[in-house]
Design a protein around this motif. Structure first.
Motif, PDB file in Angstrom:
ATOM      1  N   ALA A   1      43.603  40.203  27.865  1.00 42.74           N
ATOM      2  CA  ALA A   1      43.296  41.158  28.932  1.00 42.74           C
ATOM      3  C   ALA A   1      43.825  42.560  28.620  1.00 42.74           C
ATOM      4  N   LYS A   2      45.061  42.658  28.148  1.00 39.88           N
ATOM      5  CA  LYS A   2      45.629  43.984  27.886  1.00 39.88           C
ATOM      6  C   LYS A   2      44.887  44.688  26.757  1.00 39.88           C
ATOM      7  N   ASP A   3      44.459  43.926  25.750  1.00 42.63           N
ATOM      8  CA  ASP A   3      43.694  44.535  24.662  1.00 42.63           C
ATOM      9  C   ASP A   3      42.295  44.934  25.141  1.00 42.63           C
TER      10      ASP A   3
ATOM     11  N   GLU B   1      44.005  38.708  35.579  1.00 42.36           N
ATOM     12  CA  GLU B   1      44.809  39.261  34.487  1.00 42.36           C
ATOM     13  C   GLU B   1      44.334  40.664  34.115  1.00 42.36           C
ATOM     14  N   LEU B   2      43.026  40.875  34.170  1.00 43.29           N
ATOM     15  CA  LEU B   2      42.508  42.218  33.904  1.00 43.29           C
ATOM     16  C   LEU B   2      43.048  43.215  34.924  1.00 43.29           C
ATOM     17  N   CYS B   3      43.036  42.830  36.199  1.00 42.02           N
ATOM     18  CA  CYS B   3      43.557  43.727  37.235  1.00 42.02           C
ATOM     19  C   CYS B   3      45.039  44.005  37.013  1.00 42.02           C
ATOM     20  N   GLU B   4      45.773  42.984  36.585  1.00 39.62           N
ATOM     21  CA  GLU B   4      47.192  43.194  36.286  1.00 39.62           C
ATOM     22  C   GLU B   4      47.347  44.191  35.145  1.00 39.62           C
ATOM     23  N   ALA B   5      46.535  44.028  34.092  1.00 40.02           N
ATOM     24  CA  ALA B   5      46.618  44.945  32.956  1.00 40.02           C
ATOM     25  C   ALA B   5      46.202  46.360  33.345  1.00 40.02           C
ATOM     26  N   ARG B   6      45.279  46.461  34.293  1.00 37.14           N
ATOM     27  CA  ARG B   6      44.833  47.778  34.761  1.00 37.14           C
ATOM     28  C   ARG B   6      45.783  48.369  35.801  1.00 37.14           C
ATOM     29  N   LYS B   7      46.843  47.622  36.112  1.00 41.20           N
ATOM     30  CA  LYS B   7      47.853  48.043  37.094  1.00 41.20           C
ATOM     31  C   LYS B   7      47.248  48.224  38.484  1.00 41.20           C
ATOM     32  N   HIS B   8      46.207  47.442  38.767  1.00 39.18           N
ATOM     33  CA  HIS B   8      45.610  47.433  40.105  1.00 39.18           C
ATOM     34  C   HIS B   8      46.146  46.187  40.809  1.00 39.18           C
ATOM     35  N   HIS B   9      47.376  46.304  41.307  1.00 35.38           N
ATOM     36  CA  HIS B   9      48.073  45.123  41.802  1.00 35.38           C
ATOM     37  C   HIS B   9      47.482  44.597  43.106  1.00 35.38           C
ATOM     38  N   ASP B  10      46.914  45.486  43.934  1.00 32.52           N
ATOM     39  CA  ASP B  10      46.262  45.005  45.152  1.00 32.52           C
ATOM     40  C   ASP B  10      45.103  44.081  44.795  1.00 32.52           C
ATOM     41  N   ALA B  11      44.270  44.512  43.842  1.00 34.24           N
ATOM     42  CA  ALA B  11      43.128  43.694  43.436  1.00 34.24           C
ATOM     43  C   ALA B  11      43.596  42.394  42.790  1.00 34.24           C
ATOM     44  N   GLU B  12      44.651  42.470  41.999  1.00 34.07           N
ATOM     45  CA  GLU B  12      45.182  41.252  41.373  1.00 34.07           C
ATOM     46  C   GLU B  12      45.599  40.237  42.434  1.00 34.07           C
ATOM     47  N   GLY B  13      46.317  40.707  43.462  1.00 33.52           N
ATOM     48  CA  GLY B  13      46.759  39.802  44.515  1.00 33.52           C
ATOM     49  C   GLY B  13      45.598  39.165  45.251  1.00 33.52           C
TER      50      GLY B  13
END
Length: 316
Positions: free
Chosen positions: A61-63, A137-149
């Motif tokens: 995801a981070k890559d 995991e993509l949302c976490e890597a994009r630092k979109h924590h609301d979407a990740e949750g």
């Protein structure tokens, strides 16, 4: 086959990147997986007849975020693969970026099928839940924590619909009521969720998919995330249920329900503060610091105060 297998092709591309001073991109290729997909196409290039091959690069995801937010880096990797694949009889047709999905780390094209010469599957094909996990995991890597949750609390269903001469994958992402109400008020959040699911499900042959949202209706609600889960366990031991009811603007509202009453609990960011209780909409409201729930001894103290507030409350 004159084109090297995916791993050998990746080694060649990695060597070219290292030789050109692109150590970071070479390391990215080394930790990713390259696969040949489909049959080669026949190309005429002047007097040459070549076979052109499609390659997918399965990345974490981070890559994936690193390459999609910096297209120039992906272009340099593609050029390296093209140079590694080039011979008098072979060329690279395309290099597609595919997200590695949990738990096996395979791309979604393994599940979608349709590639007769794809490498044998060492693991069963990833279920739709793997797409959901990859999207989170993509949302976490994009630092979109609301979407990740939101995605980690969601469930997912998949179907195939006929579109013109081909079928298209359609995903239904089911959200809990509070999250569903929130995305109706927050279109950018809804688009962030849909984009992450589409990116997680993309394959070389099926880059597009449709994403829709619905309410969770199937069985128990999604598990609470930390630190809410710690508080829920502590309250359950005291005979009190904790239920999420709303998540406006990144905050979380919970309801503690006991035999003697109901209390609203608002999770707030920042350091520990004294609990504040005041009547609101005929229900006692407590403000709890999320940081206070990171220590086990404080969790029990907070849950005890919630139980005390329940004793002073009445269901109206």
């Amino acid at each position: 086959m004159l084109v090297p297998e995916g791993s050998a092709l990746a080694e060649g591309a990695k060597g070219l990147l290292e030789a050109s001073g692109e150590a970071e991109l070479a390391a990215l290729v080394a930790r990713s997986v390259a696969e040949l997909v489909g049959e080669a196409d026949r190309w005429s290039m002047g007097a040459r007849e070549v076979r052109a091959y499609r390659v997918v690069l399965v990345v974490a995801a981070k890559d994936h975020v690193l390459l999609t937010t910096h297209p120039g880096r992906l272009a340099r990797i593609r050029d390296a693969f093209a140079a590694a694949a080039r011979s008098p009889e072979t060329e690279l047709e395309s290099l597609s970026l595919v997200l590695a999905l949990p738990p096996a780390g395979a791309g979604f094209h393994r599940q979608a099928g349709g590639y007769r010469d794809a490498p044998p599957r060492a693991e069963p094909p990833p279920p739709p839940e793997a797409v959901l996990g990859g999207a989170a995991e993509l949302c976490e890597a994009r630092k979109h924590h609301d979407a990740e949750g939101v995605l980690r609390r969601a469930s997912i269903e998949q179907s195939f619909v006929q579109a013109a001469a081909r079928s298209m994958r359609r995903f239904l992402v089911r959200l809990d009521p509070a999250d569903f109400a929130r995305i109706e008020r927050d279109p950018p959040l809804a688009e962030a969720l849909a984009s992450a699911v589409r990116d997680a499900a993309a394959t070389a042959d099926e880059p597009a998919s449709a994403v829709h949202f619905g309410l969770r209706l199937d069985g128990p609600a999604a598990p609470l995330l930390q630190p809410e889960a710690e508080l829920s366990r502590s309250l359950a031991a005291k005979g009190v249920a904790l239920v999420p009811v709303a998540r406006p603007d990144g905050r979380t509202w919970l309801v503690a329900v006991g035999s003697s009453g109901v209390v609203l609990v608002e999770m707030v960011p920042g350091p520990e503060k004294a609990l504040v209780s005041r009547g609101e909409v005929k229900v006692a409201r407590l403000r709890v610091s999320a940081d206070a729930l990171t220590r086990p001894e404080r969790v029990d103290t907070v849950s005890a105060q919630i139980v005390a507030a329940l004793g002073a409350a009445k269901v109206r």
